[in-house]
Design an enzyme around this catalytic site. Structure first.
Site, PDB file in Angstrom:
ATOM      1  N   HIS A  21      -0.756  12.455   4.006  1.00 23.12           N
ATOM      2  CA  HIS A  21      -0.075  12.357   2.706  1.00 23.12           C
ATOM      3  C   HIS A  21       0.379  13.745   2.240  1.00 23.12           C
ATOM      4  O   HIS A  21       1.478  13.914   1.725  1.00 23.12           O
ATOM      5  CB  HIS A  21      -1.003  11.755   1.644  1.00 23.12           C
ATOM      6  N   CYS A 126      -0.202  -9.066   8.771  1.00 27.87           N
ATOM      7  CA  CYS A 126      -1.165  -7.962   8.878  1.00 27.87           C
ATOM      8  C   CYS A 126      -1.393  -7.412   7.476  1.00 27.87           C
ATOM      9  O   CYS A 126      -0.471  -6.914   6.837  1.00 27.87           O
ATOM     10  CB  CYS A 126      -0.661  -6.848   9.790  1.00 27.87           C
ATOM     11  N   CYS A 129      -0.722  -3.599   7.053  1.00 24.20           N
ATOM     12  CA  CYS A 129       0.711  -3.252   6.956  1.00 24.20           C
ATOM     13  C   CYS A 129       1.373  -3.920   5.757  1.00 24.20           C
ATOM     14  O   CYS A 129       2.469  -3.549   5.385  1.00 24.20           O
ATOM     15  CB  CYS A 129       1.494  -3.692   8.188  1.00 24.20           C
ATOM     16  N   CYS A 144      -2.363  -6.433  15.472  1.00 23.11           N
ATOM     17  CA  CYS A 144      -1.289  -5.605  14.923  1.00 23.11           C
ATOM     18  C   CYS A 144      -1.160  -4.358  15.797  1.00 23.11           C
ATOM     19  O   CYS A 144      -2.146  -3.733  16.138  1.00 23.11           O
ATOM     20  CB  CYS A 144      -1.619  -5.233  13.488  1.00 23.11           C
ATOM     21  N   HIS A 147      -2.421  -1.180  13.665  1.00 19.10           N
ATOM     22  CA  HIS A 147      -3.825  -1.108  13.250  1.00 19.10           C
ATOM     23  C   HIS A 147      -4.800  -1.636  14.287  1.00 19.10           C
ATOM     24  O   HIS A 147      -6.004  -1.496  14.127  1.00 19.10           O
ATOM     25  CB  HIS A 147      -4.002  -1.828  11.910  1.00 19.10           C
ATOM     26  N   LYS A 298      -7.619   5.932   7.267  1.00 21.61           N
ATOM     27  CA  LYS A 298      -9.002   5.598   6.978  1.00 21.61           C
ATOM     28  C   LYS A 298      -9.530   4.621   8.033  1.00 21.61           C
ATOM     29  O   LYS A 298     -10.672   4.709   8.473  1.00 21.61           O
ATOM     30  CB  LYS A 298      -9.102   4.972   5.587  1.00 21.61           C
TER      31      LYS A 298
END
Ligand code: MSP
Length: 500
Positions: A21, A126, A129, A144, A147, A298
């Site tokens: 980020h 998902c 997402c 997915c 992920h 995460k």
């Protein structure tokens, strides 16, 4: 004065900010700062994406209400950006009243245009997402691709946005706006998605409660991406009744990651066209900053906290690394060794060393008072080249290229000092001439480096005896050779970047 409206993606408030980020936000900050130097009227927006199933799941796992949860996490972003010296002009949260109003207006306009219709949705979703996938978009075992987690089957009545109707209009728009997406290879990716055929996408859920209700059917809440994308217009007053700010700033330039090209470069302009709004002015698409070769998230458990890195290497050391290390658009790999190596070579040995040498020699040989630069200095051409290449780099949204160009002037000035060895000369005109030139180069360097290392640039500025704020300088005039007045007290201070 031209307006320059720049946005970052708004970040999911599922956890505190991580290096990924910070990466996009720092790129945005540096660009905003560069455009302020150019004299543009800049509006730089960032914020948080607070609705949707994913946020709700995290809130439930934390044993909190969704609102209490987002109210706890969103300020962590604002605080992190303050510590990272991010100069955003606004911060939007999608749970704010101004946003909800604008989303309602956007939905209503698309609905009134006949581009939103009710249908039955059956498909695989998902949650991480917040996206439906077809079988061919999934890994074996219905996982997915991003992920690596199972998708869930869902069947419900949804409103659909008729994206399929926009294929030709989008292709025409991109054809009329070459260069709207940089870097070029990312543009090909977006156009490929459109040419591959567009499917309608669902814009509402009845099963989800944490979101913005549709104005004409409150059983449904808006699909999180419809809600999220709208932040770019709701933050500047779209749907608020007074559209002065909206008219002033729109269209925006969006900074996005490569994982959200489809939403930004396909869905979003179609939504805007449907609502009678001009598509965004442009997009700069970044790669991922990887850690251990994987996208930081995460879910993957490889999260690096940017604030820990600032404590360790210093604010500008961290900002500089993020901007200089990776060619924007490509993936980059974060390594601690890389961070230290950049710090030592570019900041300690180049910039820091240059300032300390110059201040020391001026102190010893010029009584601490700056000589003026020569109009015909051998460094003048290097400064002009550095300015042109730095400007080109920022213009292309290639911070690493821009900084390399600025650092060329640092290297040229260090080389100039080494060739002339003013520290060995007797005080007098010859030493003064060399030192005046070096001081002038440093003045220009401070300005050109300020988008990346604003606090450091201000220290350099003050040590050169210059008053005011380096960020108040205006390009291109301020980069013209000969602006340093001479006769100023030069300050010898602590090393800017102690070697690590
Ligand atoms: N909330 C959506 C965006 C909505 S914008 C209208 C979202 N949020 S996110 O927090 O998951 O990611 C936001 C942006 O950060 C994405 O562009 C993503 O590419 C970027 N990054 C997240 N992790 C990243 C890295 N490890 N490296 C670089 N950028 C990364 O998607």
């Amino acid at each position: 004065m031209s307006t320059y409206y720049l946005t970052t993606p708004i970040y999911y408030v599922t956890a505190k900010p991580h290096l990924g980020h910070a990466y996009t936000t720092i790129i945005g900050d540096a660009l905003a700062r560069w455009h302020r130097l150019l004299g543009d009227d800049v509006h730089f927006l960032t914020g948080t994406d607070e609705h949707g199933q994913k946020v709700l799941d995290y809130a439930e796992a934390a044993g909190k209400s969704a609102q209490a949860f987002v109210d706890e996490i969103a300020p962590l972003y604002e605080q992190a950006w303050r510590r990272l010296n991010i100069s955003n002009d606004d911060f939007i949260r999608t749970t704010e009243a101004r946003h909800k109003l604008g989303v309602g207006e956007l939905l209503q306009r698309c609905y009134d245009a006949g581009d939103i219709e009710l249908d039955l949705y059956k498909g695989k979703y998902c949650v991480a997402c917040e996206e439906y996938y077809t079988d061919d978009e999934l890994d074996p075992g219905d996982l997915c691709k991003i992920h690596k987690r199972p998708v869930v089957y869902s069947e419900e009545e949804n409103y659909f946005f008729r994206l399929s109707r926009f294929e030709q209009r989008l292709l025409d728009w991109y054809a009329a706006h070459p260069g709207a997406i940089v870097p070029e290879f990312r543009s090909n990716e977006a156009l490929g998605l459109i040419r591959g055929g567009l499917r309608d996408f669902s814009v509402s859920r009845t099963s989800l409660k944490w979101g913005i209700p549709l104005p004409w059917d409150a059983k449904h809440v808006a699909y999180v991406w419809f809600d999220a994308l709208a932040n770019y217009i709701t933050a500047i007053g779209f749907g608020s009744g007074d559209e002065t700010e909206f008219k002033k700033w729109w269209p925006a330039r969006h900074l996005i990651g490569k994982d959200i090209i489809r939403h930004h470069c396909v869905y979003w302009p179609a939504m805007l066209i449907s609502a009678g709004i001009e598509p965004p002015a442009g997009y700069a698409v970044g790669g991922w900053l990887l850690s251990d070769g994987e996208k930081m998230s995460k879910t993957s458990g490889n999260v690096i906290n940017p604030l820990d890195l600032i404590d360790d290497i210093g604010l500008d050391g961290f900002r500089y690394y993020v901007l200089a290390e990776t060619a924007y658009g490509q993936d980059g790999d974060f390594t601690y060794e890389g961070l230290i190596a950049r710090y030592n070579s570019d900041l300690a040995n180049n910039l820091g060393n240059l300032l300390s040498r110059v201040a020391t020699v001026v102190d010893k040989k010029c009584k601490g008072i700056s000589p003026a630069p020569r109009a015909d200095s051998p460094l003048a051409a290097a400064a002009a080249t550095a300015y042109a290449a730095t400007a080109e780099g920022w213009d292309a949204v290639q911070p690493s290229r821009a900084l390399d160009a600025t650092w060329q002037l640092i290297r040229a000035t260090n080389a100039y000092l080494e060739a002339n060895e003013p520290w060995k000369g007797e005080p007098g005109p010859a030493v003064d001439a060399v030192m005046g030139d070096a001081l002038e180069a440093l003045r220009i360097i401070a300005i050109l480096a300020s988008p990346a290392v604003p606090a450091t640039s201000q220290i350099v500025w003050q040590r050169l005896g210059l008053s005011g704020d380096v960020t108040d300088q205006r390009l291109p005039a301020a980069a013209q050779w000969g602006g340093y007045p001479g006769g100023l007290p030069v300050v010898k201070g602590d090393p800017l970047f102690p070697r690590r």
